[in-house]
Design a protein around this motif. Structure first.
Motif, mmCIF file in Angstrom:
data_model
loop_
_atom_site.group_PDB
_atom_site.id
_atom_site.type_symbol
_atom_site.label_atom_id
_atom_site.label_comp_id
_atom_site.label_asym_id
_atom_site.label_seq_id
_atom_site.Cartn_x
_atom_site.Cartn_y
_atom_site.Cartn_z
ATOM 1 N N ALA A 87 96.191 -18.848 -36.904
ATOM 2 C CA ALA A 87 97.000 -19.703 -36.640
ATOM 3 C C ALA A 87 98.147 -19.828 -38.021
ATOM 4 O O ALA A 87 99.385 -20.195 -37.754
ATOM 5 C CB ALA A 87 96.847 -21.023 -35.975
ATOM 6 N N LEU A 88 97.495 -20.260 -39.095
ATOM 7 C CA LEU A 88 97.904 -20.576 -40.378
ATOM 8 C C LEU A 88 98.696 -19.495 -40.774
ATOM 9 O O LEU A 88 100.143 -19.554 -41.027
ATOM 10 C CB LEU A 88 96.946 -20.976 -41.269
ATOM 11 C CG LEU A 88 97.571 -21.066 -42.810
ATOM 12 C CD1 LEU A 88 98.640 -22.229 -42.715
ATOM 13 C CD2 LEU A 88 96.443 -21.342 -43.700
ATOM 14 N N ASP B 97 104.325 -25.001 -47.585
ATOM 15 C CA ASP B 97 104.739 -24.263 -48.655
ATOM 16 C C ASP B 97 103.969 -23.049 -48.775
ATOM 17 O O ASP B 97 102.791 -23.067 -48.554
ATOM 18 C CB ASP B 97 104.858 -25.113 -49.919
ATOM 19 C CG ASP B 97 106.076 -24.538 -51.049
ATOM 20 O OD1 ASP B 97 106.598 -23.483 -50.385
ATOM 21 O OD2 ASP B 97 106.294 -25.059 -51.820
ATOM 22 N N ILE B 98 104.469 -22.017 -49.652
ATOM 23 C CA ILE B 98 103.926 -20.833 -49.813
ATOM 24 C C ILE B 98 104.207 -20.290 -51.094
ATOM 25 O O ILE B 98 105.108 -20.564 -51.751
ATOM 26 C CB ILE B 98 104.349 -19.594 -48.885
ATOM 27 C CG1 ILE B 98 103.978 -19.946 -47.443
ATOM 28 C CG2 ILE B 98 103.705 -18.327 -49.115
ATOM 29 C CD1 ILE B 98 104.758 -19.089 -46.564
ATOM 30 N N ARG B 99 103.102 -19.666 -51.756
ATOM 31 C CA ARG B 99 103.361 -19.051 -53.334
ATOM 32 C C ARG B 99 102.375 -18.148 -53.521
ATOM 33 O O ARG B 99 101.323 -18.053 -52.773
ATOM 34 C CB ARG B 99 103.303 -20.324 -54.216
ATOM 35 C CG ARG B 99 101.491 -20.667 -54.421
ATOM 36 C CD ARG B 99 101.253 -21.741 -55.464
ATOM 37 N NE ARG B 99 100.025 -22.144 -55.692
ATOM 38 C CZ ARG B 99 99.750 -23.331 -56.230
ATOM 39 N NH1 ARG B 99 100.457 -24.212 -56.852
ATOM 40 N NH2 ARG B 99 98.162 -23.435 -56.471
ATOM 41 N N PRO B 100 102.602 -17.459 -54.438
ATOM 42 C CA PRO B 100 101.796 -16.007 -54.811
ATOM 43 C C PRO B 100 100.493 -16.935 -55.297
ATOM 44 O O PRO B 100 100.350 -17.935 -56.003
ATOM 45 C CB PRO B 100 102.405 -15.556 -56.011
ATOM 46 C CG PRO B 100 103.898 -15.968 -55.881
ATOM 47 C CD PRO B 100 103.950 -17.114 -55.231
ATOM 48 N N VAL C 252 98.973 -26.746 -47.187
ATOM 49 C CA VAL C 252 98.529 -27.227 -45.436
ATOM 50 C C VAL C 252 98.382 -28.452 -45.424
ATOM 51 O O VAL C 252 97.691 -29.206 -46.163
ATOM 52 C CB VAL C 252 97.393 -26.186 -44.901
ATOM 53 C CG1 VAL C 252 97.253 -26.363 -43.381
ATOM 54 C CG2 VAL C 252 97.636 -25.023 -45.469
ATOM 55 N N ARG C 253 98.864 -28.998 -44.130
ATOM 56 C CA ARG C 253 98.387 -30.364 -43.672
ATOM 57 C C ARG C 253 97.760 -29.938 -42.362
ATOM 58 O O ARG C 253 98.213 -29.033 -41.453
ATOM 59 C CB ARG C 253 99.606 -31.260 -43.445
ATOM 60 C CG ARG C 253 100.095 -31.973 -44.658
ATOM 61 C CD ARG C 253 101.062 -33.010 -44.482
ATOM 62 N NE ARG C 253 101.711 -33.292 -45.471
ATOM 63 C CZ ARG C 253 101.472 -34.370 -46.300
ATOM 64 N NH1 ARG C 253 100.200 -35.153 -45.996
ATOM 65 N NH2 ARG C 253 101.897 -34.863 -47.514
ATOM 66 N N GLY D 190 107.233 -24.565 -43.411
ATOM 67 C CA GLY D 190 107.753 -25.779 -42.599
ATOM 68 C C GLY D 190 107.657 -25.930 -41.196
ATOM 69 O O GLY D 190 107.893 -26.920 -40.547
ATOM 70 N N GLU D 191 106.868 -24.897 -40.764
ATOM 71 C CA GLU D 191 106.665 -24.787 -39.275
ATOM 72 C C GLU D 191 105.280 -25.591 -38.862
ATOM 73 O O GLU D 191 104.319 -25.759 -39.582
ATOM 74 C CB GLU D 191 106.598 -23.417 -38.790
ATOM 75 C CG GLU D 191 107.917 -22.622 -38.816
ATOM 76 C CD GLU D 191 107.952 -21.252 -38.039
ATOM 77 O OE1 GLU D 191 108.907 -20.863 -37.989
ATOM 78 O OE2 GLU D 191 106.725 -20.871 -37.924
#
Length: 321
Positions: free
Chosen positions: A255-256, A282-285, A197-198, A262-263
């Protein structure tokens, strides 16, 4: 017992204040003086508290009440009479007295003889074996005595209370079942997914809306974060790294998790800290450590929780005035 040890013991246990002193509270009939609270405030300010505020004073008052409750329980259990603790108290009392004497002499180098005489007079007075102070001596001796009393009181409370709390933890150890249950709770809270996250934090909705328009116009999120974000992450372009929603306040977390990879949030997100723009990179397990890897910090958390519950139970049973 040598006379010097008796005097030091008197310094530790015969801490007294004027009967006319104002009180901020009383615990089971024992007063907590305004002087003690004021000294704690001064100590907090010296250690970095931003200002002497009603909130700071209320926090210190509650801490003093809890500490007094614990001190009384430790006295009831006999910790102040244990030979090993008495020995530690005597050593610390001598060190404190010597340090304060040295500090006072340093601040009054031309009056060393007078300071040493005052110091011996204070020790005798605190031990109950001296005649009343002359009016001309009261201010200087009261200041030195107050320093000694405050330092000794703090050290005595710390040693006796910590001894009792250490014994409580030994008698009420964290069990394997408690560790396992906490590990399961930790995994559940963390969830199955981690997010990179940013974010940008600004004080007003209009600021956030203007920055969102700039991003839609082609500006880089990270550049705007460095230039405008009020969060500590601004120096890293708003980067918060890999984390889980449980790390954030509810509005931010909701919200996250609604974002795709990328949104950016379509509208500013309001929290108690201000207005946020959030970018999901990005997302990961979720990478969850094993029980063995987390056992030590889990034990520490559970011990602190047991001590908190023990303290709160004592406070609830005490008569606070």
């Amino acid at each position: 017992m040598p006379k010097s040890v008796l005097v030091v013991a008197a310094l530790v246990f015969a801490i007294h204040v004027s009967a006319s002193a104002q009180h901020v509270a009383a615990v089971n009939g024992k007063p907590i003086t305004q002087t003690k609270a004021d000294l704690k405030v001064a100590q907090a300010l010296a250690e970095g508290a931003p200002a002497d505020t009603p909130q700071l004073r209320e926090s210190i008052k509650l801490t003093l009440i809890a500490t007094e409750v614990l001190r009384q329980e430790a006295d009831k259990q006999g910790f102040a009479r244990r030979p090993d603790i008495l020995a530690r108290l005597n050593q610390i009392a001598q060190r404190i007295s010597t340090n304060i004497l040295a500090e006072t002499i340093k601040n009054h180098p031309t009056k060393e003889t007078d300071v040493r005489a005052d110091f011996q007079r204070i020790k005798a007075d605190m031990a109950g074996s001296a005649s009343p102070l002359a009016p001309s001596d009261v201010d200087d001796r009261f200041a030195m005595r107050t320093k000694i009393q405050f330092a000794l009181d703090n050290a005595t409370e710390l040693i006796i209370v910590n001894a009792m709390l250490g014994e409580y933890v030994r008698q009420n150890p964290v069990t394997d079942a408690e560790i396992q249950a906490e590990y399961v709770r930790m995994k559940t809270r963390k969830g199955d997914t981690e997010y990179q996250v940013r974010h940008i934090l600004v004080p007003s909705e209009s600021d956030a809306t203007a920055l969102l328009a700039s991003i839609r116009g082609g500006a880089q999120f990270s550049d705007l974060a460095r230039a405008h974000s009020k969060d500590a992450s601004a120096t890293k372009g708003g980067q918060l790294g890999w984390t889980s929603p449980v790390s954030f306040v509810a509005e931010f977390a909701q919200a996250l998790v609604a974002l795709g990879k990328g949104e950016i949030t379509p509208h500013p997100v309001r929290t108690q800290y201000g207005y946020h723009l959030i970018q999901l990179e990005d997302i990961r397990p979720a990478m969850i450590p094993t029980l063995e890897e987390t056992k030590a910090p889990i034990v520490e958390v559970l011990e602190l929780r047991k001590l908190r519950d023990f303290r709160e139970a004592l406070v609830r049973r005490a008569t606070i005035g």
